[in-house]
Design an enzyme around this catalytic site. Structure first.
Site, PDB file in Angstrom:
ATOM      1  N   VAL A  78       0.910  -1.149   0.000  1.00  0.00           N
ATOM      2  CA  VAL A  78       0.000   0.000   0.000  1.00  0.00           C
ATOM      3  C   VAL A  78       0.951   1.201   0.000  1.00  0.00           C
ATOM      4  CG1 VAL A  78      -1.836   1.225   1.218  1.00  0.00           C
ATOM      5  CG2 VAL A  78      -1.780  -1.284   1.251  1.00  0.00           C
ATOM      6  N   PRO A  79       1.189   1.787  -1.176  1.00  0.00           N
ATOM      7  CA  PRO A  79       2.348   2.666  -1.392  1.00  0.00           C
ATOM      8  C   PRO A  79       2.231   4.081  -0.833  1.00  0.00           C
ATOM      9  CG  PRO A  79       1.072   2.525  -3.386  1.00  0.00           C
ATOM     10  CD  PRO A  79       0.424   1.593  -2.396  1.00  0.00           C
ATOM     11  N   CYS A  80       2.216   4.184   0.480  1.00  0.00           N
ATOM     12  CA  CYS A  80       2.166   5.505   1.114  1.00  0.00           C
ATOM     13  C   CYS A  80       3.441   6.300   0.844  1.00  0.00           C
ATOM     14  CB  CYS A  80       1.906   5.369   2.610  1.00  0.00           C
ATOM     15  SG  CYS A  80       3.076   4.326   3.487  1.00  0.00           S
ATOM     16  N   HIS A  81       4.505   5.616   0.423  1.00  0.00           N
ATOM     17  CA  HIS A  81       5.752   6.320   0.094  1.00  0.00           C
ATOM     18  C   HIS A  81       5.607   7.201  -1.143  1.00  0.00           C
ATOM     19  CE1 HIS A  81       5.990   2.514  -2.199  1.00  0.00           C
ATOM     20  NE2 HIS A  81       6.669   3.225  -3.088  1.00  0.00           N
ATOM     21  N   ARG A  82       4.566   7.001  -1.920  1.00  0.00           N
ATOM     22  CA  ARG A  82       4.359   7.776  -3.146  1.00  0.00           C
ATOM     23  C   ARG A  82       3.657   9.111  -2.901  1.00  0.00           C
ATOM     24  NH1 ARG A  82       2.366   2.521  -6.527  1.00  0.00           N
ATOM     25  NH2 ARG A  82       4.382   1.441  -6.497  1.00  0.00           N
TER      26      ARG A  82
END
Length: 162
Positions: A122-126
């Site tokens: 779940v790409p919260c880094h984006r």
């Protein structure tokens, strides 16, 4: 049967926890666990480990392993939007709040992004600041930067001078 696995990566050790039918936690550890414990080999964990290895090798752009985390309807909506951010791209917290339909919810969006329990998949880094800066990341800003650079290299091809 729920399971747990530890994976050693370029970002350090990742702890992966599953329920019977989904990944419910993927967290980054700052040091090797003293006791790795018994590693599970259930199908969900096996798939997750294989996909993460492929991601770190640059062979996987989108995860297929099912995920599930507990949260309010608002949180679920934010996490669902995170899954829609394409590999190798970023959006701002403001853009994320617009995508969930409430531009005034920017702080709540940021808080929810920080409560994401399933890093990388779940790409919260984006999600970055409106001015393009890297802001807040539970795994540490150096990991956020590494993930974004890794995705950009894969998306645009690794360019070498020689």
């Amino acid at each position: 049967m729920a399971g747990r696995a530890i994976l050693n990566t370029a970002l350090g050790f990742l702890e992966i926890v599953s329920t019977d039918d989904a990944i419910c936690k993927l967290s980054m550890l700052d040091q090797r666990p003293d006791h790795l414990g018994e590693q599970s080999s259930d199908a969900i964990l096996k798939t997750c480990v294989e996909e993460l290895e492929a991601f770190f090798e640059g062979r996987l752009l989108q995860f297929s392993v099912p995920v599930a985390q507990t949260g309010s309807d608002f949180q679920q909506g934010v996490w669902a939007e995170l899954l829609k951010i394409p590999f190798g791209e970023t959006i701002s917290y403001l853009e994320l709040s617009k995508r969930i339909g409430d531009v005034k919810a920017i702080r709540a969006v940021g808080t929810t992004n920080g409560k994401n329990q399933i890093a990388i998949i779940v790409p919260c880094h984006r999600v970055i600041g409106s001015n393009g800066t890297l802001t807040g990341y539970a795994g540490g800003l150096w990991r956020k930067q590494w993930l974004l650079e890794h995705e950009m290299k894969i998306k645009h091809g690794v360019r070498m001078l020689f």
